[in-house]
Design an enzyme around this catalytic site. Structure first.
Site, mmCIF file in Angstrom:
data_model
loop_
_atom_site.group_PDB
_atom_site.id
_atom_site.type_symbol
_atom_site.label_atom_id
_atom_site.label_comp_id
_atom_site.label_asym_id
_atom_site.label_seq_id
_atom_site.Cartn_x
_atom_site.Cartn_y
_atom_site.Cartn_z
ATOM 1 N N ARG A 73 0.856 -1.179 0.000
ATOM 2 C CA ARG A 73 0.000 0.000 0.000
ATOM 3 C C ARG A 73 0.898 1.237 0.000
ATOM 4 O O ARG A 73 1.559 1.542 0.985
ATOM 5 C CB ARG A 73 -0.923 -0.014 1.214
ATOM 6 C CG ARG A 73 -1.948 -1.149 1.179
ATOM 7 C CD ARG A 73 -2.879 -1.022 -0.016
ATOM 8 N NE ARG A 73 -4.038 -1.907 0.077
ATOM 9 C CZ ARG A 73 -5.043 -1.889 -0.776
ATOM 10 N NH1 ARG A 73 -5.030 -1.043 -1.816
ATOM 11 N NH2 ARG A 73 -6.066 -2.719 -0.641
ATOM 12 N N GLU A 101 -14.929 -9.257 -6.571
ATOM 13 C CA GLU A 101 -13.623 -9.006 -5.970
ATOM 14 C C GLU A 101 -12.982 -10.286 -5.453
ATOM 15 O O GLU A 101 -11.772 -10.482 -5.589
ATOM 16 C CB GLU A 101 -13.742 -7.978 -4.844
ATOM 17 C CG GLU A 101 -13.987 -6.556 -5.325
ATOM 18 C CD GLU A 101 -12.799 -5.935 -6.061
ATOM 19 O OE1 GLU A 101 -11.675 -6.471 -5.973
ATOM 20 O OE2 GLU A 101 -12.999 -4.909 -6.725
ATOM 21 N N GLU A 128 -16.659 7.204 2.613
ATOM 22 C CA GLU A 128 -16.484 5.779 2.333
ATOM 23 C C GLU A 128 -17.212 4.890 3.336
ATOM 24 O O GLU A 128 -17.175 5.109 4.540
ATOM 25 C CB GLU A 128 -14.994 5.411 2.345
ATOM 26 C CG GLU A 128 -14.748 3.950 2.016
ATOM 27 C CD GLU A 128 -13.275 3.579 1.994
ATOM 28 O OE1 GLU A 128 -12.959 2.433 1.654
ATOM 29 O OE2 GLU A 128 -12.436 4.447 2.311
ATOM 30 N N GLU A 147 -5.170 -4.614 -13.966
ATOM 31 C CA GLU A 147 -3.892 -4.140 -14.504
ATOM 32 C C GLU A 147 -3.158 -3.348 -13.419
ATOM 33 O O GLU A 147 -3.733 -2.455 -12.793
ATOM 34 C CB GLU A 147 -4.152 -3.245 -15.724
ATOM 35 C CG GLU A 147 -2.900 -2.722 -16.398
ATOM 36 C CD GLU A 147 -2.166 -3.786 -17.189
ATOM 37 O OE1 GLU A 147 -0.939 -3.653 -17.342
ATOM 38 O OE2 GLU A 147 -2.813 -4.755 -17.631
ATOM 39 N N GLU A 149 -2.122 -4.508 -10.545
ATOM 40 C CA GLU A 149 -2.425 -4.997 -9.192
ATOM 41 C C GLU A 149 -1.549 -6.211 -8.898
ATOM 42 O O GLU A 149 -1.506 -7.161 -9.677
ATOM 43 C CB GLU A 149 -3.912 -5.372 -9.101
ATOM 44 C CG GLU A 149 -4.389 -5.694 -7.709
ATOM 45 C CD GLU A 149 -5.900 -5.906 -7.646
ATOM 46 O OE1 GLU A 149 -6.491 -5.580 -6.607
ATOM 47 O OE2 GLU A 149 -6.493 -6.404 -8.626
#
Length: 200
Positions: A73, A101, A128, A147, A149
């Site tokens: 991250r 996912e 969020e 793409e 990831e």
């Protein structure tokens, strides 16, 4: 908590401006009227929402496993341990997003799904929300990463996972919230209602 009158806590928008519209982030700066009549500024990010999946794997060993990920991250400069997760596409239902996912990131599809709840991870500066789902009766197929990831998929026992949370090896907020659900669901304290995946 009952149905209290919260008007003495509510802030009311008086004006606002867009301060950033990027590929992912959409930020605003609003002027608000506080309950005491004073003015204040609020800066926040509008987010489309996301899902997190807690996959329960029976691998035939007789011991239940959790499917987890390790992913770098960039904002925190660390590889993080997380449950599979991702943001909603426009018009997509939360369950459809959870199913998509899980498959894209881990290669697993699930024969049964249960919605656990919702969390708001950063209420001070973002709209969020993250919908929390459990998945079981997993079948491994081929994952389809986005793409750009890159992530590792691995499994751990609930005891191992909870120990990593206690030791500070897991610091991701949504995954820590997932730990609370794992603990209570596996103890039978928080029952789930399981259902079939959505029709293709």
């Amino acid at each position: 908590m009952g149905m209290e009158d919260d008007t003495h806590l509510v802030e009311r928008k008086t004006s606002g401006e867009e301060i950033l519209k990027g590929h992912f982030l959409h930020a605003f700066r609003d002027q608000v009227l506080l309950p005491n009549g004073q003015q204040a500024t609020r800066e926040y990010v509008v987010h489309p929402g996301a899902v997190m999946v807690i996959p329960l794997l029976d691998d035939g060993s007789g011991e239940l496993k959790l499917v987890l990920e390790r992913q770098y991250r960039y904002p925190v400069g660390r590889v993080m341990i997380e449950f599979p997760a991702g943001k909603l596409d426009a018009g997509e239902s939360v369950q459809r997003c959870a199913e998509r996912e899980l498959l894209e990131e881990t290669g697993y599809s699930a024969g049964a799904w249960a919605r656990a709840g919702v969390m708001h991870p950063v209420i001070s500066y973002s709209t969020e929300f993250i919908d929390i789902w459990f998945a079981r009766d997993l079948q491994l197929g081929e994952r389809k990463l986005d793409e750009g990831e890159f992530l590792d998929v691995f499994t751990a026992t609930p005891a191992e996972f909870l120990q990593w949370c206690q030791q500070g090896l897991v610091t991701d907020a949504k995954t820590l919230a997932g730990a609370l659900w794992v603990q209570n669901v596996l103890q039978g304290t928080w029952p789930l209602e399981w259902a079939a995946p959505l029709p293709a």
